[in-house]
Design a protein around this motif. Structure first.
Motif, PDB file in Angstrom:
ATOM      1  N   ALA A  61     -18.685 -31.904 153.636  1.00 18.90           N
ATOM      2  CA  ALA A  61     -17.282 -32.072 154.027  1.00 18.90           C
ATOM      3  C   ALA A  61     -17.095 -31.800 155.512  1.00 18.90           C
ATOM      4  O   ALA A  61     -16.361 -32.530 156.197  1.00 18.90           O
ATOM      5  CB  ALA A  61     -16.403 -31.141 153.196  1.00 18.90           C
ATOM      6  N   GLU A  62     -17.751 -30.778 156.020  1.00 20.53           N
ATOM      7  CA  GLU A  62     -17.638 -30.476 157.449  1.00 20.53           C
ATOM      8  C   GLU A  62     -18.230 -31.605 158.284  1.00 20.53           C
ATOM      9  O   GLU A  62     -17.725 -31.923 159.371  1.00 20.53           O
ATOM     10  CB  GLU A  62     -18.342 -29.148 157.754  1.00 20.53           C
ATOM     11  N   GLY A  63     -19.291 -32.208 157.780  1.00 22.06           N
ATOM     12  CA  GLY A  63     -19.880 -33.357 158.474  1.00 22.06           C
ATOM     13  C   GLY A  63     -18.923 -34.538 158.537  1.00 22.06           C
ATOM     14  O   GLY A  63     -18.921 -35.299 159.509  1.00 22.06           O
ATOM     15  N   ARG A  64     -18.080 -34.689 157.523  1.00 18.45           N
ATOM     16  CA  ARG A  64     -17.077 -35.763 157.522  1.00 18.45           C
ATOM     17  C   ARG A  64     -16.099 -35.586 158.679  1.00 18.45           C
ATOM     18  O   ARG A  64     -15.598 -36.573 159.236  1.00 18.45           O
ATOM     19  CB  ARG A  64     -16.304 -35.750 156.202  1.00 18.45           C
ATOM     20  N   ALA A  65     -15.816 -34.333 159.029  1.00 17.42           N
ATOM     21  CA  ALA A  65     -14.910 -34.081 160.151  1.00 17.42           C
ATOM     22  C   ALA A  65     -15.501 -34.636 161.437  1.00 17.42           C
ATOM     23  O   ALA A  65     -14.782 -35.225 162.268  1.00 17.42           O
ATOM     24  CB  ALA A  65     -14.644 -32.583 160.280  1.00 17.42           C
ATOM     25  N   VAL A  90     -11.394 -26.072 155.190  1.00 13.04           N
ATOM     26  CA  VAL A  90     -12.225 -26.977 154.396  1.00 13.04           C
ATOM     27  C   VAL A  90     -12.666 -26.304 153.093  1.00 13.04           C
ATOM     28  O   VAL A  90     -12.618 -26.904 152.023  1.00 13.04           O
ATOM     29  CB  VAL A  90     -13.458 -27.443 155.194  1.00 13.04           C
ATOM     30  N   SER A  91     -13.078 -25.048 153.188  1.00 12.36           N
ATOM     31  CA  SER A  91     -13.595 -24.383 151.986  1.00 12.36           C
ATOM     32  C   SER A  91     -12.501 -24.111 150.955  1.00 12.36           C
ATOM     33  O   SER A  91     -12.787 -24.088 149.749  1.00 12.36           O
ATOM     34  CB  SER A  91     -14.288 -23.066 152.357  1.00 12.36           C
ATOM     35  N   LYS A  92     -11.258 -23.935 151.389  1.00 14.86           N
ATOM     36  CA  LYS A  92     -10.196 -23.679 150.410  1.00 14.86           C
ATOM     37  C   LYS A  92      -9.967 -24.879 149.489  1.00 14.86           C
ATOM     38  O   LYS A  92      -9.996 -24.723 148.253  1.00 14.86           O
ATOM     39  CB  LYS A  92      -8.897 -23.291 151.107  1.00 14.86           C
ATOM     40  N   PRO A  93      -9.746 -26.089 150.022  1.00 11.23           N
ATOM     41  CA  PRO A  93      -9.590 -27.228 149.103  1.00 11.23           C
ATOM     42  C   PRO A  93     -10.872 -27.522 148.329  1.00 11.23           C
ATOM     43  O   PRO A  93     -10.813 -28.038 147.204  1.00 11.23           O
ATOM     44  CB  PRO A  93      -9.204 -28.390 150.023  1.00 11.23           C
ATOM     45  N   LEU A  94     -12.019 -27.171 148.901  1.00 10.95           N
ATOM     46  CA  LEU A  94     -13.273 -27.376 148.180  1.00 10.95           C
ATOM     47  C   LEU A  94     -13.375 -26.408 146.997  1.00 10.95           C
ATOM     48  O   LEU A  94     -13.804 -26.799 145.904  1.00 10.95           O
ATOM     49  CB  LEU A  94     -14.461 -27.191 149.123  1.00 10.95           C
ATOM     50  N   VAL A  95     -12.983 -25.161 147.192  1.00 13.12           N
ATOM     51  CA  VAL A  95     -12.944 -24.211 146.083  1.00 13.12           C
ATOM     52  C   VAL A  95     -12.018 -24.729 144.988  1.00 13.12           C
ATOM     53  O   VAL A  95     -12.327 -24.627 143.795  1.00 13.12           O
ATOM     54  CB  VAL A  95     -12.484 -22.812 146.565  1.00 13.12           C
ATOM     55  N   LYS A  96     -10.881 -25.296 145.398  1.00  7.82           N
ATOM     56  CA  LYS A  96      -9.936 -25.827 144.416  1.00  7.82           C
ATOM     57  C   LYS A  96     -10.581 -26.927 143.576  1.00  7.82           C
ATOM     58  O   LYS A  96     -10.404 -26.962 142.348  1.00  7.82           O
ATOM     59  CB  LYS A  96      -8.693 -26.367 145.127  1.00  7.82           C
ATOM     60  N   ARG A  97     -11.343 -27.816 144.205  1.00  8.89           N
ATOM     61  CA  ARG A  97     -12.004 -28.885 143.458  1.00  8.89           C
ATOM     62  C   ARG A  97     -13.068 -28.327 142.518  1.00  8.89           C
ATOM     63  O   ARG A  97     -13.228 -28.805 141.395  1.00  8.89           O
ATOM     64  CB  ARG A  97     -12.620 -29.904 144.426  1.00  8.89           C
ATOM     65  N   TYR A  98     -13.771 -27.311 142.978  1.00  5.41           N
ATOM     66  CA  TYR A  98     -14.779 -26.678 142.120  1.00  5.41           C
ATOM     67  C   TYR A  98     -14.117 -25.975 140.937  1.00  5.41           C
ATOM     68  O   TYR A  98     -14.646 -25.982 139.819  1.00  5.41           O
ATOM     69  CB  TYR A  98     -15.611 -25.685 142.930  1.00  5.41           C
ATOM     70  N   LEU A  99     -12.973 -25.355 141.182  1.00  5.12           N
ATOM     71  CA  LEU A  99     -12.254 -24.700 140.095  1.00  5.12           C
ATOM     72  C   LEU A  99     -11.787 -25.722 139.061  1.00  5.12           C
ATOM     73  O   LEU A  99     -11.825 -25.462 137.855  1.00  5.12           O
ATOM     74  CB  LEU A  99     -11.049 -23.936 140.652  1.00  5.12           C
ATOM     75  N   GLU A 100     -11.341 -26.873 139.547  1.00  3.54           N
ATOM     76  CA  GLU A 100     -10.901 -27.926 138.635  1.00  3.54           C
ATOM     77  C   GLU A 100     -12.046 -28.407 137.752  1.00  3.54           C
ATOM     78  O   GLU A 100     -11.830 -28.815 136.598  1.00  3.54           O
ATOM     79  CB  GLU A 100     -10.317 -29.094 139.432  1.00  3.54           C
ATOM     80  N   LYS A 101     -13.271 -28.330 138.273  1.00  4.89           N
ATOM     81  CA  LYS A 101     -14.457 -28.706 137.501  1.00  4.89           C
ATOM     82  C   LYS A 101     -15.008 -27.524 136.703  1.00  4.89           C
ATOM     83  O   LYS A 101     -16.017 -27.672 136.002  1.00  4.89           O
ATOM     84  CB  LYS A 101     -15.548 -29.223 138.455  1.00  4.89           C
ATOM     85  N   ARG A 102     -14.366 -26.371 136.850  1.00  3.63           N
ATOM     86  CA  ARG A 102     -14.771 -25.137 136.167  1.00  3.63           C
ATOM     87  C   ARG A 102     -16.194 -24.736 136.542  1.00  3.63           C
ATOM     88  O   ARG A 102     -16.933 -24.157 135.729  1.00  3.63           O
ATOM     89  CB  ARG A 102     -14.635 -25.284 134.647  1.00  3.63           C
ATOM     90  N   GLU A 103     -16.554 -24.978 137.792  1.00  5.49           N
ATOM     91  CA  GLU A 103     -17.869 -24.575 138.296  1.00  5.49           C
ATOM     92  C   GLU A 103     -17.769 -23.141 138.843  1.00  5.49           C
ATOM     93  O   GLU A 103     -18.005 -22.864 140.014  1.00  5.49           O
ATOM     94  CB  GLU A 103     -18.342 -25.550 139.384  1.00  5.49           C
ATOM     95  N   TYR A 104     -17.433 -22.227 137.948  1.00  6.48           N
ATOM     96  CA  TYR A 104     -17.156 -20.855 138.369  1.00  6.48           C
ATOM     97  C   TYR A 104     -18.394 -20.128 138.899  1.00  6.48           C
ATOM     98  O   TYR A 104     -18.300 -19.349 139.844  1.00  6.48           O
ATOM     99  CB  TYR A 104     -16.566 -20.070 137.192  1.00  6.48           C
ATOM    100  N   GLU A 105     -19.525 -20.368 138.270  1.00  5.63           N
ATOM    101  CA  GLU A 105     -20.747 -19.679 138.690  1.00  5.63           C
ATOM    102  C   GLU A 105     -21.126 -20.060 140.120  1.00  5.63           C
ATOM    103  O   GLU A 105     -21.540 -19.208 140.915  1.00  5.63           O
ATOM    104  CB  GLU A 105     -21.895 -20.021 137.743  1.00  5.63           C
ATOM    105  N   LEU A 106     -20.972 -21.340 140.464  1.00  8.73           N
ATOM    106  CA  LEU A 106     -21.304 -21.791 141.812  1.00  8.73           C
ATOM    107  C   LEU A 106     -20.328 -21.205 142.837  1.00  8.73           C
ATOM    108  O   LEU A 106     -20.732 -20.842 143.946  1.00  8.73           O
ATOM    109  CB  LEU A 106     -21.289 -23.318 141.877  1.00  8.73           C
TER     110      LEU A 106
END
Length: 241
Positions: A61-65, A90-106
């Motif tokens: 994501a940072e590379g996209r910037a 960047v990391s805040k919306p990324l955490v949100k997407r991971y939470l939506e996928k329930r990737e809690y361990e990651l």
């Protein structure tokens, strides 16, 4: 990350006023702007994520910037701020997407590692969102694990502050210059100690909000013990009046 994704080095020039990037590095990032946070959300939404390693997806994501900067879509200053995840843009919306996928361990692995860089102020909006979501979905072990790790780091940080305020030169020390330097460092630490203890107490109150409801007896005892240690430090240095 390939060389093509890296931020171009500024051309050599005579010393002059600091650039916005240099000011951010040396004095800290500016307050988050709605525009920067919106750009971060757009970039994360447009990034193809693998959901296998949070840090690697964050780098994508940072590379996209940088790509958007090279395409003339965003300014170099915005790209630099996003590349460095300023204000967790960047990391805040990324955490949100991971939470939506329930990737809690990651998420846990990434945030657990980041605690080492944050002896205070770890419970940001991003991290609070992760903890709240984990708790709401029954992942108490992961959420409390993060809070306990932060509590440990906070204790170590605060303990070092009151130790510095009471540190004396060794009896074997004979160099008057070194003795004077150590005395000055002790005086400076003592002057700053009240604010450090107040910060620790505020952080404790935030952690206790979660621990009291979701933590074990041992977790709650860790909070109590920390408060007892702060009280001892206040008494030792005459700060309890």
């Amino acid at each position: 990350m390939s060389d093509g994704d890296r931020i171009p080095e500024p051309p050599e020039d005579e010393p002059g006023p600091l650039s916005s990037f240099e000011r951010m590095v040396f004095t800290g990032p500016p307050p988050a702007s709605p525009r920067l946070m919106q750009l971060g959300e757009e970039i994360v939404a447009a990034t193809v994520l693998r959901f296998k390693n949070f840090r690697e997806d964050l780098e994508r994501a940072e590379g996209r910037a940088i790509e958007r900067m090279k395409a003339g879509e965003i300014s170099q200053e915005d790209a630099q701020l996003l590349f460095l995840d300023s204000s967790q843009s960047v990391s805040k919306p990324l955490v949100k997407r991971y939470l939506e996928k329930r990737e809690y361990e990651l998420i846990y692995r990434f945030l657990h590692f980041r605690i080492m860089y944050h002896p205070t102020g770890w419970l940001t909006e991003r991290n609070r969102m992760a903890v709240d979501t984990m708790l709401a979905d029954g992942e108490d072990g992961l959420a409390i694990g993060l809070l306990r790790e932060f509590l440990k780091k906070l204790y170590q940080h605060t303990q070092e502050k009151w130790r510095a305020a009471g540190r004396k030169p060794p009896k074997s020390m004979s160099d008057p210059v070194v003795i004077e330097q150590m005395a000055q460092a002790r005086d400076d630490a003592l002057l700053e100690l009240p604010s450090h203890l107040e910060i620790a107490e505020m952080e404790l109150a935030e952690i206790e909000f979660y621990i009291s409801e979701h933590g074990s007896r041992e977790d709650n005892r860790a909070i109590e013990k920390f408060r007892e240690e702060i009280a001892k430090a206040r008494k030792r240095f005459g700060l309890d009046t």
